[in-house]
Design a protein around this motif. Sequence first.
Motif, PDB file in Angstrom:
ATOM      1  N   HIS A  21       0.804  -1.223   0.000  1.00 59.38           N
ATOM      2  CA  HIS A  21       0.000   0.000   0.000  1.00 59.38           C
ATOM      3  C   HIS A  21       0.838   1.274   0.000  1.00 59.38           C
ATOM      4  CE1 HIS A  21       0.981  -0.659   4.261  1.00 59.38           C
ATOM      5  NE2 HIS A  21       0.867   0.656   4.395  1.00 59.38           N
ATOM      6  N   LEU A  22       2.158   1.158   0.089  1.00 59.78           N
ATOM      7  CA  LEU A  22       3.002   2.340   0.169  1.00 59.78           C
ATOM      8  C   LEU A  22       3.138   3.001  -1.208  1.00 59.78           C
ATOM      9  CD1 LEU A  22       5.803   0.935   2.490  1.00 59.78           C
ATOM     10  CD2 LEU A  22       3.956   2.492   3.118  1.00 59.78           C
ATOM     11  N   PRO A  23       3.479   4.324  -1.236  1.00 67.32           N
ATOM     12  CA  PRO A  23       3.680   5.012  -2.519  1.00 67.32           C
ATOM     13  C   PRO A  23       4.712   4.288  -3.379  1.00 67.32           C
ATOM     14  CG  PRO A  23       3.695   6.576  -0.701  1.00 67.32           C
ATOM     15  CD  PRO A  23       3.686   5.214  -0.085  1.00 67.32           C
ATOM     16  N   THR A  24       4.423   4.210  -4.689  1.00 70.65           N
ATOM     17  CA  THR A  24       5.254   3.428  -5.602  1.00 70.65           C
ATOM     18  C   THR A  24       5.970   4.326  -6.601  1.00 70.65           C
ATOM     19  OG1 THR A  24       3.806   1.504  -5.409  1.00 70.65           O
ATOM     20  CG2 THR A  24       5.259   1.582  -7.322  1.00 70.65           C
ATOM     21  N   GLN A  25       7.259   4.041  -6.818  1.00 71.84           N
ATOM     22  CA  GLN A  25       8.031   4.662  -7.890  1.00 71.84           C
ATOM     23  C   GLN A  25       8.605   3.536  -8.744  1.00 71.84           C
ATOM     24  OE1 GLN A  25      10.787   7.955  -6.537  1.00 71.84           O
ATOM     25  NE2 GLN A  25      10.317   7.105  -4.522  1.00 71.84           N
ATOM     26  N   VAL A  26       8.573   3.742 -10.052  1.00 72.08           N
ATOM     27  CA  VAL A  26       9.123   2.738 -10.956  1.00 72.08           C
ATOM     28  C   VAL A  26      10.228   3.400 -11.776  1.00 72.08           C
ATOM     29  CG1 VAL A  26       8.658   1.101 -12.802  1.00 72.08           C
ATOM     30  CG2 VAL A  26       6.899   1.557 -11.068  1.00 72.08           C
ATOM     31  N   LEU A  27      11.421   2.839 -11.687  1.00 67.53           N
ATOM     32  CA  LEU A  27      12.587   3.359 -12.392  1.00 67.53           C
ATOM     33  C   LEU A  27      13.019   2.335 -13.433  1.00 67.53           C
ATOM     34  CD1 LEU A  27      14.569   4.498  -9.233  1.00 67.53           C
ATOM     35  CD2 LEU A  27      13.114   5.926 -10.668  1.00 67.53           C
ATOM     36  N   ALA A  28      13.407   2.820 -14.598  1.00 67.81           N
ATOM     37  CA  ALA A  28      13.775   1.910 -15.683  1.00 67.81           C
ATOM     38  C   ALA A  28      15.130   2.297 -16.263  1.00 67.81           C
ATOM     39  CB  ALA A  28      12.715   1.936 -16.784  1.00 67.81           C
ATOM     40  N   TRP A  52      10.796  -4.653  -5.956  1.00 67.80           N
ATOM     41  CA  TRP A  52      11.054  -5.652  -7.004  1.00 67.80           C
ATOM     42  C   TRP A  52      12.148  -5.145  -7.923  1.00 67.80           C
ATOM     43  CZ3 TRP A  52      10.412  -6.136 -12.439  1.00 67.80           C
ATOM     44  CH2 TRP A  52      10.467  -7.466 -12.937  1.00 67.80           C
ATOM     45  N   VAL A  53      12.965  -6.067  -8.420  1.00 65.31           N
ATOM     46  CA  VAL A  53      14.010  -5.769  -9.406  1.00 65.31           C
ATOM     47  C   VAL A  53      13.974  -6.873 -10.450  1.00 65.31           C
ATOM     48  CG1 VAL A  53      16.466  -5.416  -9.821  1.00 65.31           C
ATOM     49  CG2 VAL A  53      15.461  -4.682  -7.647  1.00 65.31           C
ATOM     50  N   GLY A  54      13.945  -6.490 -11.726  1.00 64.86           N
ATOM     51  CA  GLY A  54      13.963  -7.510 -12.763  1.00 64.86           C
ATOM     52  C   GLY A  54      13.891  -6.917 -14.145  1.00 64.86           C
ATOM     53  N   GLU A  55      13.868  -7.800 -15.142  1.00 62.05           N
ATOM     54  CA  GLU A  55      13.717  -7.360 -16.523  1.00 62.05           C
ATOM     55  C   GLU A  55      12.329  -6.752 -16.723  1.00 62.05           C
ATOM     56  OE1 GLU A  55      15.900  -7.235 -18.789  1.00 62.05           O
ATOM     57  OE2 GLU A  55      17.466  -8.727 -18.386  1.00 62.05           O
ATOM     58  N   ARG A  56      12.249  -5.720 -17.547  1.00 65.68           N
ATOM     59  CA  ARG A  56      10.976  -5.046 -17.791  1.00 65.68           C
ATOM     60  C   ARG A  56       9.907  -6.021 -18.282  1.00 65.68           C
ATOM     61  NH1 ARG A  56       9.388   0.424 -20.011  1.00 65.68           N
ATOM     62  NH2 ARG A  56      11.573   1.025 -19.826  1.00 65.68           N
ATOM     63  N   ASN A  57      10.292  -6.956 -19.130  1.00 66.22           N
ATOM     64  CA  ASN A  57       9.292  -7.857 -19.700  1.00 66.22           C
ATOM     65  C   ASN A  57       8.762  -8.885 -18.694  1.00 66.22           C
ATOM     66  OD1 ASN A  57      11.406  -9.687 -19.516  1.00 66.22           O
ATOM     67  ND2 ASN A  57      11.756  -9.825 -21.727  1.00 66.22           N
ATOM     68  N   ARG A  58       9.309  -8.883 -17.482  1.00 62.50           N
ATOM     69  CA  ARG A  58       8.805  -9.775 -16.445  1.00 62.50           C
ATOM     70  C   ARG A  58       8.040  -9.028 -15.354  1.00 62.50           C
ATOM     71  NH1 ARG A  58      13.863 -14.035 -15.469  1.00 62.50           N
ATOM     72  NH2 ARG A  58      13.993 -14.763 -17.633  1.00 62.50           N
ATOM     73  N   ALA A  59       7.949  -7.717 -15.481  1.00 61.65           N
ATOM     74  CA  ALA A  59       7.317  -6.927 -14.430  1.00 61.65           C
ATOM     75  C   ALA A  59       5.830  -7.244 -14.284  1.00 61.65           C
ATOM     76  CB  ALA A  59       7.522  -5.440 -14.698  1.00 61.65           C
ATOM     77  N   THR A  60       5.121  -7.410 -15.407  1.00 65.29           N
ATOM     78  CA  THR A  60       3.685  -7.675 -15.340  1.00 65.29           C
ATOM     79  C   THR A  60       3.410  -8.976 -14.601  1.00 65.29           C
ATOM     80  OG1 THR A  60       3.319  -6.469 -17.396  1.00 65.29           O
ATOM     81  CG2 THR A  60       1.588  -7.993 -16.690  1.00 65.29           C
ATOM     82  N   ALA A  61       4.184 -10.001 -14.915  1.00 60.23           N
ATOM     83  CA  ALA A  61       3.996 -11.280 -14.237  1.00 60.23           C
ATOM     84  C   ALA A  61       4.282 -11.170 -12.747  1.00 60.23           C
ATOM     85  CB  ALA A  61       4.901 -12.333 -14.865  1.00 60.23           C
ATOM     86  N   ALA A  62       5.129 -10.206 -12.371  1.00 61.13           N
ATOM     87  CA  ALA A  62       5.439 -10.005 -10.959  1.00 61.13           C
ATOM     88  C   ALA A  62       4.408  -9.132 -10.259  1.00 61.13           C
ATOM     89  CB  ALA A  62       6.827  -9.379 -10.823  1.00 61.13           C
ATOM     90  N   GLY A  63       3.424  -8.625 -11.045  1.00 57.65           N
ATOM     91  CA  GLY A  63       2.351  -7.838 -10.442  1.00 57.65           C
ATOM     92  C   GLY A  63       2.509  -6.343 -10.572  1.00 57.65           C
ATOM     93  N   TYR A  64       3.392  -5.884 -11.449  1.00 57.83           N
ATOM     94  CA  TYR A  64       3.622  -4.453 -11.615  1.00 57.83           C
ATOM     95  C   TYR A  64       3.330  -4.063 -13.058  1.00 57.83           C
ATOM     96  CZ  TYR A  64       5.888  -5.115  -7.158  1.00 57.83           C
ATOM     97  OH  TYR A  64       6.137  -5.457  -5.860  1.00 57.83           O
TER      98      TYR A  64
END
Length: 437
Positions: A21-28, A52-64
């Motif tokens: 629930h905390l504020p989210t920032q996404v850096l690429a 979370w840290v990972g490849e961009r193409n795996r972010a959706t599967a991780a819930g982001y």
Amino acid sequence: MTDAARTPPHRTNRPPQVPAHLPTQVLAGRVVTPTSVLDDGVVVVQGDRIAWVGERNRATAAGYDVTDLAPAEPGTTLVPGLVDLHDHGGGGASFPDATSAEEVLVAAREHLRHGTTSLVASLVTAPRQVLLERVATLADVAGTGDLVGIHLEGPFLSRARCGAQNPHDMLDGDPVLVREIAAAARGHLRTMTVAPEVRGVVGPGGVIETLVEVGALPSIGHTDATTEQTEAAIAAALAALAAAGRPGARLTATHLFNGMRPLHHRDPGPIAACLAAAARGQMVVELVADGTHLAHGTVRSVVGLVGAHVDADGHVAGPDAVALVTDAMAAAGMADGTYELGPVRVAVADGVARLADGGSIAGGTSHLLDVVREAVAAGVGLVDAVRAASWTPAVVLGLEDVGGLVTGRRADVVRTDADLRVQQVLRAGADVGGAAD
């Protein structure tokens, strides 16, 4: 002696999860983890933690959901907040000369905005009362979290290898003074540089044993010791750490090569002993890889000799026995000119600091990200160079929540351009700006 004087602070365990629930920032961008580079990576920050840290193409599967995330500017690189074990100041302020928290913060913030989010403040040899006063001032700032500890470079050093320090203030080993310093540091004394050959440093009840007793790490440096004297000091330190219930702790070598008897095939001195200990996993050697203190070939060779480790999957990765440091002084981030480093005057010309009297190199003028960039230019791999300036020094300090872009760790993230020049710095998820500000 109080418990605070015995136990180093800030040794926190990684939390098991990050609240969603905390504020989210996404850096690429190109993401440098402790073991690899993700060419098209994402770092998700929630609150003050890395979620979370990972490849961009795996972010959706991780819930982001990153479908609306704009592509990073070409060359954008994300590295962890850096950890400097050895730093005397910057921005015109000198830790050995600071008499107020405000002066200390000038230097700490200079390095923070250049990507060093965990900083150990270093003092130099000085009279007893001056050391105690300076330690107390630094402890005030460490208590707020703006420093992660205190390092004393002296006073139990070799007058023959004094470097940019006053030999007249150097002392024989004095365990009473060590305890007084630890009490003034109020739990924030991390390391002290000592010369093995100085009387009272090695032996029962000596300085090395006392440092371990108060919760600090001995560091070998500013020494004219023989190989055998250095080996004995290393063995004594390791035995003391094991007896204190810290068998995995490693001592350090203060800016290896600099301020030491040179390596010679018939007189190997302290450098050979330190390299051997590092290769055995008993020591972490500091390198001031700023292009001035060490030749590129020296940096490459040391990382190649002692830097590699084998990870859980059997892959060789990362310099776990090398810590890049700045040895910075007040001139870091400043123009050429004349500066103070404790009792000595330093002249800076073309970015190189030398004693005004004698011309010896007198500390660094770089930020730690500059040192990382120079190490890469020397031929050290990007992952190795970043790891040596973040993960490895964090391990030395016992800091388990900083030092790497790893899920659950504190959100210390530095965004740079392709040339590793800082653009943005996050510390615990808060934007503290960058060097261009």
